[in-house]
Design a protein around this motif. Structure first.
Motif, mmCIF file in Angstrom:
data_model
loop_
_atom_site.group_PDB
_atom_site.id
_atom_site.type_symbol
_atom_site.label_atom_id
_atom_site.label_comp_id
_atom_site.label_asym_id
_atom_site.label_seq_id
_atom_site.Cartn_x
_atom_site.Cartn_y
_atom_site.Cartn_z
ATOM 1 N N VAL A 57 0.883 -1.162 0.000
ATOM 2 C CA VAL A 57 0.000 0.000 0.000
ATOM 3 C C VAL A 57 0.921 1.213 0.000
ATOM 4 O O VAL A 57 1.648 1.446 0.974
ATOM 5 C CB VAL A 57 -0.933 0.007 1.227
ATOM 6 C CG1 VAL A 57 -1.780 1.260 1.243
ATOM 7 C CG2 VAL A 57 -1.806 -1.247 1.222
ATOM 8 N N VAL A 58 0.919 1.936 -1.113
ATOM 9 C CA VAL A 58 1.861 3.041 -1.302
ATOM 10 C C VAL A 58 1.094 4.320 -1.602
ATOM 11 O O VAL A 58 0.262 4.351 -2.508
ATOM 12 C CB VAL A 58 2.842 2.740 -2.458
ATOM 13 C CG1 VAL A 58 3.856 3.856 -2.608
ATOM 14 C CG2 VAL A 58 3.542 1.401 -2.251
ATOM 15 N N SER A 59 1.400 5.360 -0.859
ATOM 16 C CA SER A 59 0.794 6.672 -1.075
ATOM 17 C C SER A 59 1.420 7.322 -2.310
ATOM 18 O O SER A 59 2.631 7.210 -2.527
ATOM 19 C CB SER A 59 1.038 7.551 0.152
ATOM 20 O OG SER A 59 0.633 8.859 -0.102
ATOM 21 N N PRO A 60 0.622 8.029 -3.125
ATOM 22 C CA PRO A 60 1.165 8.647 -4.336
ATOM 23 C C PRO A 60 2.241 9.698 -4.058
ATOM 24 O O PRO A 60 3.022 10.015 -4.949
ATOM 25 C CB PRO A 60 -0.041 9.286 -5.018
ATOM 26 C CG PRO A 60 -1.207 9.061 -4.163
ATOM 27 C CD PRO A 60 -0.817 8.206 -3.019
ATOM 28 N N ASP A 61 2.313 10.218 -2.834
ATOM 29 C CA ASP A 61 3.372 11.192 -2.544
ATOM 30 C C ASP A 61 4.750 10.516 -2.493
ATOM 31 O O ASP A 61 5.769 11.194 -2.424
ATOM 32 C CB ASP A 61 3.090 11.971 -1.263
ATOM 33 C CG ASP A 61 3.057 11.115 -0.007
ATOM 34 O OD1 ASP A 61 2.966 9.876 -0.104
ATOM 35 O OD2 ASP A 61 3.095 11.708 1.087
ATOM 36 N N ARG A 62 4.783 9.184 -2.566
ATOM 37 C CA ARG A 62 6.044 8.438 -2.628
ATOM 38 C C ARG A 62 6.457 8.125 -4.066
ATOM 39 O O ARG A 62 7.475 7.478 -4.299
ATOM 40 C CB ARG A 62 5.944 7.150 -1.809
ATOM 41 C CG ARG A 62 5.842 7.475 -0.318
ATOM 42 C CD ARG A 62 5.659 6.281 0.573
ATOM 43 N NE ARG A 62 6.526 5.155 0.241
ATOM 44 C CZ ARG A 62 6.266 3.911 0.649
ATOM 45 N NH1 ARG A 62 5.191 3.644 1.374
ATOM 46 N NH2 ARG A 62 7.076 2.932 0.332
ATOM 47 N N PHE A 63 5.655 8.574 -5.054
ATOM 48 C CA PHE A 63 5.971 8.372 -6.470
ATOM 49 C C PHE A 63 6.642 9.633 -7.020
ATOM 50 O O PHE A 63 6.164 10.734 -6.812
ATOM 51 C CB PHE A 63 4.704 8.122 -7.299
ATOM 52 C CG PHE A 63 3.886 6.927 -6.885
ATOM 53 C CD1 PHE A 63 4.442 5.848 -6.230
ATOM 54 C CD2 PHE A 63 2.531 6.893 -7.172
ATOM 55 C CE1 PHE A 63 3.674 4.747 -5.864
ATOM 56 C CE2 PHE A 63 1.749 5.806 -6.815
ATOM 57 C CZ PHE A 63 2.326 4.734 -6.166
ATOM 58 N N LYS A 64 7.727 9.434 -7.765
ATOM 59 C CA LYS A 64 8.385 10.544 -8.444
ATOM 60 C C LYS A 64 8.560 10.152 -9.906
ATOM 61 O O LYS A 64 9.154 9.113 -10.214
ATOM 62 C CB LYS A 64 9.753 10.833 -7.816
ATOM 63 C CG LYS A 64 10.458 11.980 -8.483
ATOM 64 C CD LYS A 64 11.810 12.242 -7.857
ATOM 65 C CE LYS A 64 12.487 13.386 -8.589
ATOM 66 N NZ LYS A 64 13.853 13.566 -8.142
ATOM 67 N N TRP A 65 8.021 10.992 -10.795
ATOM 68 C CA TRP A 65 8.094 10.717 -12.223
ATOM 69 C C TRP A 65 9.528 10.412 -12.625
ATOM 70 O O TRP A 65 10.455 11.106 -12.239
ATOM 71 C CB TRP A 65 7.570 11.915 -13.012
ATOM 72 C CG TRP A 65 7.670 11.702 -14.475
ATOM 73 C CD1 TRP A 65 8.572 12.254 -15.326
ATOM 74 C CD2 TRP A 65 6.856 10.849 -15.265
ATOM 75 N NE1 TRP A 65 8.375 11.794 -16.596
ATOM 76 C CE2 TRP A 65 7.323 10.924 -16.583
ATOM 77 C CE3 TRP A 65 5.783 10.012 -14.982
ATOM 78 C CZ2 TRP A 65 6.742 10.210 -17.618
ATOM 79 C CZ3 TRP A 65 5.205 9.305 -16.020
ATOM 80 C CH2 TRP A 65 5.678 9.408 -17.311
ATOM 81 N N ALA A 66 9.746 9.364 -13.434
ATOM 82 C CA ALA A 66 11.091 8.992 -13.880
ATOM 83 C C ALA A 66 11.231 9.104 -15.402
ATOM 84 O O ALA A 66 12.022 9.883 -15.896
ATOM 85 C CB ALA A 66 11.447 7.583 -13.409
ATOM 86 N N PHE A 67 10.444 8.315 -16.142
ATOM 87 C CA PHE A 67 10.557 8.328 -17.607
ATOM 88 C C PHE A 67 9.376 7.614 -18.247
ATOM 89 O O PHE A 67 8.631 6.899 -17.581
ATOM 90 C CB PHE A 67 11.872 7.667 -18.060
ATOM 91 C CG PHE A 67 11.998 6.214 -17.672
ATOM 92 C CD1 PHE A 67 11.563 5.210 -18.526
ATOM 93 C CD2 PHE A 67 12.559 5.848 -16.455
ATOM 94 C CE1 PHE A 67 11.676 3.872 -18.168
ATOM 95 C CE2 PHE A 67 12.686 4.517 -16.090
ATOM 96 C CZ PHE A 67 12.243 3.527 -16.953
ATOM 97 N N THR A 68 9.244 7.820 -19.561
ATOM 98 C CA THR A 68 8.278 7.084 -20.379
ATOM 99 C C THR A 68 9.047 6.344 -21.458
ATOM 100 O O THR A 68 9.988 6.889 -22.040
ATOM 101 C CB THR A 68 7.264 8.042 -21.041
ATOM 102 O OG1 THR A 68 6.505 8.681 -20.025
ATOM 103 C CG2 THR A 68 6.310 7.297 -21.971
ATOM 104 N N HIS A 69 8.651 5.108 -21.705
ATOM 105 C CA HIS A 69 9.270 4.312 -22.766
ATOM 106 C C HIS A 69 8.160 3.726 -23.633
ATOM 107 O O HIS A 69 7.184 3.184 -23.116
ATOM 108 C CB HIS A 69 10.108 3.174 -22.173
ATOM 109 C CG HIS A 69 10.626 2.247 -23.212
ATOM 110 N ND1 HIS A 69 11.695 2.547 -24.019
ATOM 111 C CD2 HIS A 69 10.189 1.029 -23.609
ATOM 112 C CE1 HIS A 69 11.908 1.552 -24.856
ATOM 113 N NE2 HIS A 69 11.010 0.616 -24.634
ATOM 114 N N ARG A 70 8.301 3.858 -24.934
ATOM 115 C CA ARG A 70 7.367 3.231 -25.880
ATOM 116 C C ARG A 70 8.121 2.233 -26.742
ATOM 117 O O ARG A 70 9.232 2.496 -27.196
ATOM 118 C CB ARG A 70 6.728 4.281 -26.791
ATOM 119 C CG ARG A 70 5.695 5.106 -26.121
ATOM 120 C CD ARG A 70 5.014 6.019 -27.097
ATOM 121 N NE ARG A 70 4.057 6.849 -26.414
ATOM 122 C CZ ARG A 70 3.530 7.933 -26.917
ATOM 123 N NH1 ARG A 70 3.857 8.322 -28.131
ATOM 124 N NH2 ARG A 70 2.664 8.635 -26.230
ATOM 125 N N GLY A 71 7.483 1.089 -26.980
ATOM 126 C CA GLY A 71 8.100 0.082 -27.823
ATOM 127 C C GLY A 71 7.167 -1.089 -28.049
ATOM 128 O O GLY A 71 5.995 -1.057 -27.657
#
Length: 104
Positions: A57-71
């Motif tokens: 159970v993880v609160s969104p304040d613990r998420f930090k945008w890193a990158f997007t990858h498409r393939g």
């Protein structure tokens, strides 16, 4: 290139290692996470998937945008996947749950 599948994924880093998970039917390992549901934001999807896959159970304040990858989507010929990856601070005890067979 427009994606056919949009996912939210968590990137857990500790001691120079990155967490990867594997579904029982696949041989490939992935960042934990999964497909965005109808009406869900990326962070809502990641919260749901971490709970389903790893009992976290993880609160969104613990998420930090890193990158997007498409393939190319693994095991889905002709499909393009977009992985929206977030660094996840902290973690807690991992418990493999319903969709995950293994992690490393």
């Amino acid at each position: 290139m427009q994606p056919d599948i949009i996912c939210a994924n968590g990137v857990f880093c500790a001691d120079g290692k990155v967490l990867l998970t594997r579904e029982s039917k696949n041989t490939a390992y992935y960042f934990p996470g999964g497909k965005v549901g109808v009406g869900e934001t990326l962070t809502q999807t990641l919260q749901r998937e971490l709970k389903e896959e790893l009992s976290l159970v993880v609160s969104p304040d613990r998420f930090k945008w890193a990158f997007t990858h498409r393939g190319a989507a693994y095991n889905q010929p002709g499909k393009i996947v977009e992985l929206n990856c977030f660094l996840v601070a902290g973690s807690g005890a991992l418990k493999v749950d319903s969709e995950v067979y293994d992690y490393k």
